[in-house]
Scaffold this motif. Structure first.
Motif, mmCIF file in Angstrom:
data_model
loop_
_atom_site.group_PDB
_atom_site.id
_atom_site.type_symbol
_atom_site.label_atom_id
_atom_site.label_comp_id
_atom_site.label_asym_id
_atom_site.label_seq_id
_atom_site.Cartn_x
_atom_site.Cartn_y
_atom_site.Cartn_z
ATOM 1 N N ALA A 107 0.840 -1.203 0.000
ATOM 2 C CA ALA A 107 0.000 0.000 0.000
ATOM 3 C C ALA A 107 0.873 1.251 0.000
ATOM 4 O O ALA A 107 0.585 2.222 -0.713
ATOM 5 C CB ALA A 107 -0.945 -0.008 1.199
ATOM 6 N N ALA B 241 2.330 1.746 -3.537
ATOM 7 C CA ALA B 241 1.369 2.345 -4.474
ATOM 8 C C ALA B 241 1.187 3.831 -4.197
ATOM 9 O O ALA B 241 1.017 4.618 -5.127
ATOM 10 C CB ALA B 241 0.032 1.621 -4.384
ATOM 11 N N ARG B 242 1.231 4.204 -2.932
ATOM 12 C CA ARG B 242 0.989 5.600 -2.566
ATOM 13 C C ARG B 242 2.222 6.478 -2.720
ATOM 14 O O ARG B 242 2.138 7.607 -3.218
ATOM 15 C CB ARG B 242 0.498 5.667 -1.113
ATOM 16 C CG ARG B 242 0.052 7.066 -0.704
ATOM 17 C CD ARG B 242 -0.371 7.124 0.736
ATOM 18 N NE ARG B 242 0.812 7.064 1.591
ATOM 19 C CZ ARG B 242 0.801 6.662 2.854
ATOM 20 N NH1 ARG B 242 -0.311 6.271 3.425
ATOM 21 N NH2 ARG B 242 1.910 6.650 3.556
ATOM 22 N N ALA C 196 -9.095 2.421 -9.333
ATOM 23 C CA ALA C 196 -8.072 2.704 -8.311
ATOM 24 C C ALA C 196 -7.338 1.445 -7.856
ATOM 25 O O ALA C 196 -6.111 1.470 -7.679
ATOM 26 C CB ALA C 196 -8.712 3.411 -7.115
ATOM 27 N N VAL C 197 -8.044 0.353 -7.676
ATOM 28 C CA VAL C 197 -7.405 -0.881 -7.194
ATOM 29 C C VAL C 197 -6.409 -1.403 -8.224
ATOM 30 O O VAL C 197 -5.266 -1.733 -7.899
ATOM 31 C CB VAL C 197 -8.473 -1.956 -6.862
ATOM 32 C CG1 VAL C 197 -7.839 -3.303 -6.579
ATOM 33 C CG2 VAL C 197 -9.323 -1.501 -5.682
ATOM 34 N N ARG D 142 -5.075 0.302 -10.600
ATOM 35 C CA ARG D 142 -4.003 1.303 -10.768
ATOM 36 C C ARG D 142 -2.915 1.072 -9.728
ATOM 37 O O ARG D 142 -1.731 1.077 -10.048
ATOM 38 C CB ARG D 142 -4.565 2.718 -10.651
ATOM 39 C CG ARG D 142 -3.537 3.795 -10.945
ATOM 40 C CD ARG D 142 -4.149 5.199 -10.911
ATOM 41 N NE ARG D 142 -3.305 6.175 -11.547
ATOM 42 C CZ ARG D 142 -2.151 6.627 -11.051
ATOM 43 N NH1 ARG D 142 -1.703 6.193 -9.891
ATOM 44 N NH2 ARG D 142 -1.429 7.518 -11.718
ATOM 45 N N ASP D 143 -3.314 0.842 -8.488
ATOM 46 C CA ASP D 143 -2.336 0.556 -7.432
ATOM 47 C C ASP D 143 -1.534 -0.705 -7.761
ATOM 48 O O ASP D 143 -0.309 -0.730 -7.601
ATOM 49 C CB ASP D 143 -3.020 0.391 -6.076
ATOM 50 C CG ASP D 143 -3.482 1.710 -5.480
ATOM 51 O OD1 ASP D 143 -3.174 2.781 -6.048
ATOM 52 O OD2 ASP D 143 -4.165 1.663 -4.436
ATOM 53 N N SER D 144 -2.213 -1.737 -8.228
ATOM 54 C CA SER D 144 -1.523 -2.980 -8.592
ATOM 55 C C SER D 144 -0.509 -2.736 -9.701
ATOM 56 O O SER D 144 0.594 -3.290 -9.675
ATOM 57 C CB SER D 144 -2.524 -4.046 -9.041
ATOM 58 O OG SER D 144 -3.304 -4.482 -7.971
ATOM 59 N N LEU E 246 1.012 0.144 -10.422
ATOM 60 C CA LEU E 246 2.130 0.918 -9.864
ATOM 61 C C LEU E 246 3.096 -0.004 -9.127
ATOM 62 O O LEU E 246 4.325 0.127 -9.237
ATOM 63 C CB LEU E 246 1.604 2.006 -8.924
ATOM 64 C CG LEU E 246 0.898 3.174 -9.600
ATOM 65 C CD1 LEU E 246 0.164 4.024 -8.563
ATOM 66 C CD2 LEU E 246 1.894 4.018 -10.391
ATOM 67 N N GLN E 247 2.554 -0.946 -8.369
ATOM 68 C CA GLN E 247 3.380 -1.909 -7.642
ATOM 69 C C GLN E 247 4.172 -2.788 -8.621
ATOM 70 O O GLN E 247 5.379 -2.982 -8.460
ATOM 71 C CB GLN E 247 2.513 -2.763 -6.722
ATOM 72 C CG GLN E 247 1.862 -1.960 -5.617
ATOM 73 C CD GLN E 247 0.636 -2.624 -5.032
ATOM 74 O OE1 GLN E 247 0.103 -3.595 -5.563
ATOM 75 N NE2 GLN E 247 0.156 -2.086 -3.917
#
Length: 190
Positions: A16, A19-20, A93-94, A96-98, A100-101
């Motif tokens: 988390a 991603a942030r 959003a979910v 997108r975070d994945s 980015l990771q």
């Protein structure tokens, strides 16, 4: 990688943060603060940052599986490959975070042989399965026999990775992305 419940929870916290804040934002201190633990507790779970990164890769792989799309390759390979690709693209959003990771670990893979090997193994597993589906569709007459199943699998993965990265900095409406994906998959299967 087999993780304890504590390691699993901390790896999820670290993902988390990744991603942030990006990879630079993932430290023992930031993970501890976000988890409400001491730095020592995080270091007890992960004796080194490399172990923490390996746990993060393991969790990312475990949680990145897309939602079940029914029987692989059905009702048509074209439709199934299109839906599979859309299910992993950063269109919310979910996802997108994945992405980015995943991008952060792809960058690390060039410098860390263990992470590179894990990503390569995952890519090989995926492309092998996709090539099998293409072979089945050739045998069933859905896809022309002139199509190279291994090339389709590699190109589908390249399309997925490139489009996913592009959508991070140039988001587009899902309908427009869907049309492009359907066209690209159709061309791959000709």
């Amino acid at each position: 990688m087999d993780l304890t419940p504590r390691q699993t929870g901390l790896a999820d916290v670290a993902l988390a943060l990744l991603a942030r804040d990006g990879l630079a934002g993932v430290t023992f201190r930031t993970v501890a603060a976000e988890a409400g633990l001491s730095v020592g507790a995080v270091q007890k779970a992960f004796p080194s940052k490399n172990v923490m990164l390996a746990a993060m890769v393991s969790r990312l792989r475990a949680t990145a599986a897309s939602a079940a799309l029914g029987e692989p390759g059905r009702p048509t390979l074209h439709g199934w490959l299109t839906e599979l690709l859309l299910s992993v693209l950063p269109l919310d959003a979910v996802r997108r975070d994945s992405q980015l990771q995943a991008n952060a670990f792809s960058e690390l893979a060039a410098y860390d042989p263990a992470i590179g090997a894990a990503i390569a193994a995952s890519d090989h597993e995926l492309t092998s399965q996709l090539a099998l589906l293409v072979r089945r569709s050739i045998g069933e007459g859905e896809v022309p026999s002139t199509v190279d199943p291994d090339a389709v699998a590699r190109l589908w993965l390249a399309l997925a990775q490139g489009l996913a990265s592009q959508l991070l900095y140039a988001p587009r409406p899902e309908g427009a992305v869907r049309a492009d994906v359907a066209l690209a998959v159709a061309k791959l299967l000709r």
